[in-house]
Design a protein around this motif. Sequence first.
Motif, PDB file in Angstrom:
ATOM      1  N   CYS A 176      25.751 -45.803  16.643  1.00  0.00           N
ATOM      2  CA  CYS A 176      24.680 -45.333  15.757  1.00  0.00           C
ATOM      3  C   CYS A 176      24.766 -45.864  14.334  1.00  0.00           C
ATOM      4  N   ILE A 187      23.908 -45.920  24.445  1.00  0.00           N
ATOM      5  CA  ILE A 187      24.673 -45.722  23.228  1.00  0.00           C
ATOM      6  C   ILE A 187      25.450 -44.418  23.329  1.00  0.00           C
ATOM      7  N   LEU A 227      21.543 -40.412  17.463  1.00  0.00           N
ATOM      8  CA  LEU A 227      21.258 -41.031  18.756  1.00  0.00           C
ATOM      9  C   LEU A 227      19.764 -41.012  19.052  1.00  0.00           C
ATOM     10  N   VAL A 236      17.470 -44.405  19.483  1.00  0.00           N
ATOM     11  CA  VAL A 236      16.743 -44.676  20.733  1.00  0.00           C
ATOM     12  C   VAL A 236      15.255 -44.867  20.450  1.00  0.00           C
ATOM     13  N   GLY A 278      20.549 -42.593  24.787  1.00  0.00           N
ATOM     14  CA  GLY A 278      21.596 -42.143  23.875  1.00  0.00           C
ATOM     15  C   GLY A 278      22.302 -40.930  24.433  1.00  0.00           C
TER      16      GLY A 278
END
Length: 280
Positions: free
Chosen positions: A22, A42, A50, A54, A67
Amino acid sequence: MYRKVFASKVFDRKVVLITGGCAGIGRALAERMAQAGARLVIFDLDQNALDGLVQHLADHHNADALGLRCDVSDVIAVQQAVALMVERFGGIDVLVNNAGITHRSRVADTHLGVFERIMAVNFYGALHCTQAALPSLLARRGQIIVLSSLSQYAPVPDRGAYNASKHALHGLFETLRSELTDTGVNVMLVCPGYTATDLRKNVLVGDGSTAPQPALTMGRVAAPQDVAEAIYQGALKRRRLLVLSNIDWRARLVARWFPRLFEHLLLPRLASSRSSQGAS
């Protein structure tokens, strides 16, 4: 800097997992892989960050991204998160072990818990993710990318636990590389120099508390986007080692072969910079 974003289709529709994705190098690499057409997963601890990343990847790069809040030091959490992403995307083509934390304290003044926490994230986190992802990486003849540090070649004072964790990564992943010979899985160790990231904003100190630290001003500080581009290009070539140094090759050779001379010439400069502005 102009980049031929779609010049290569190597990562088009490939599934790329980035830990600690991130911010800093992780975020920059997520965007670079999204530009290349990859599907992204992620891992990070900040759910709001997150969700924002995204959405950003979808809006700006039309990327298929997921995420997942995951503490890489928690082996069960990692196994569950990897199972979830494999269920959604079918497998993993590239694992980027990027998650990491640092500290600022002399070895004699550093509580054992700080050493344990640094190793839990920087070393065991990479081990947990690699073991969980390895069956899929083997099936897809994929790639493991490990973010190490220039401290592998030029150790910085007051970073004993951090330096130790990076040396441990080299021992682990150089061994793994030898064990994966002829499997088609590539292992690339990346050693960035000083980079403008948010890592210094939550630095552990000797007693285990956190405190922001000013950036080290020794040499040129790299932008995360430039480091991400270098990693991307290295991944295209499936390189084994990528050293991105603000300290030139001569200093690294001196550090390796003439450590006392290195300490005499370079470490006083680091100490002077640290006392005036701190380390990054």
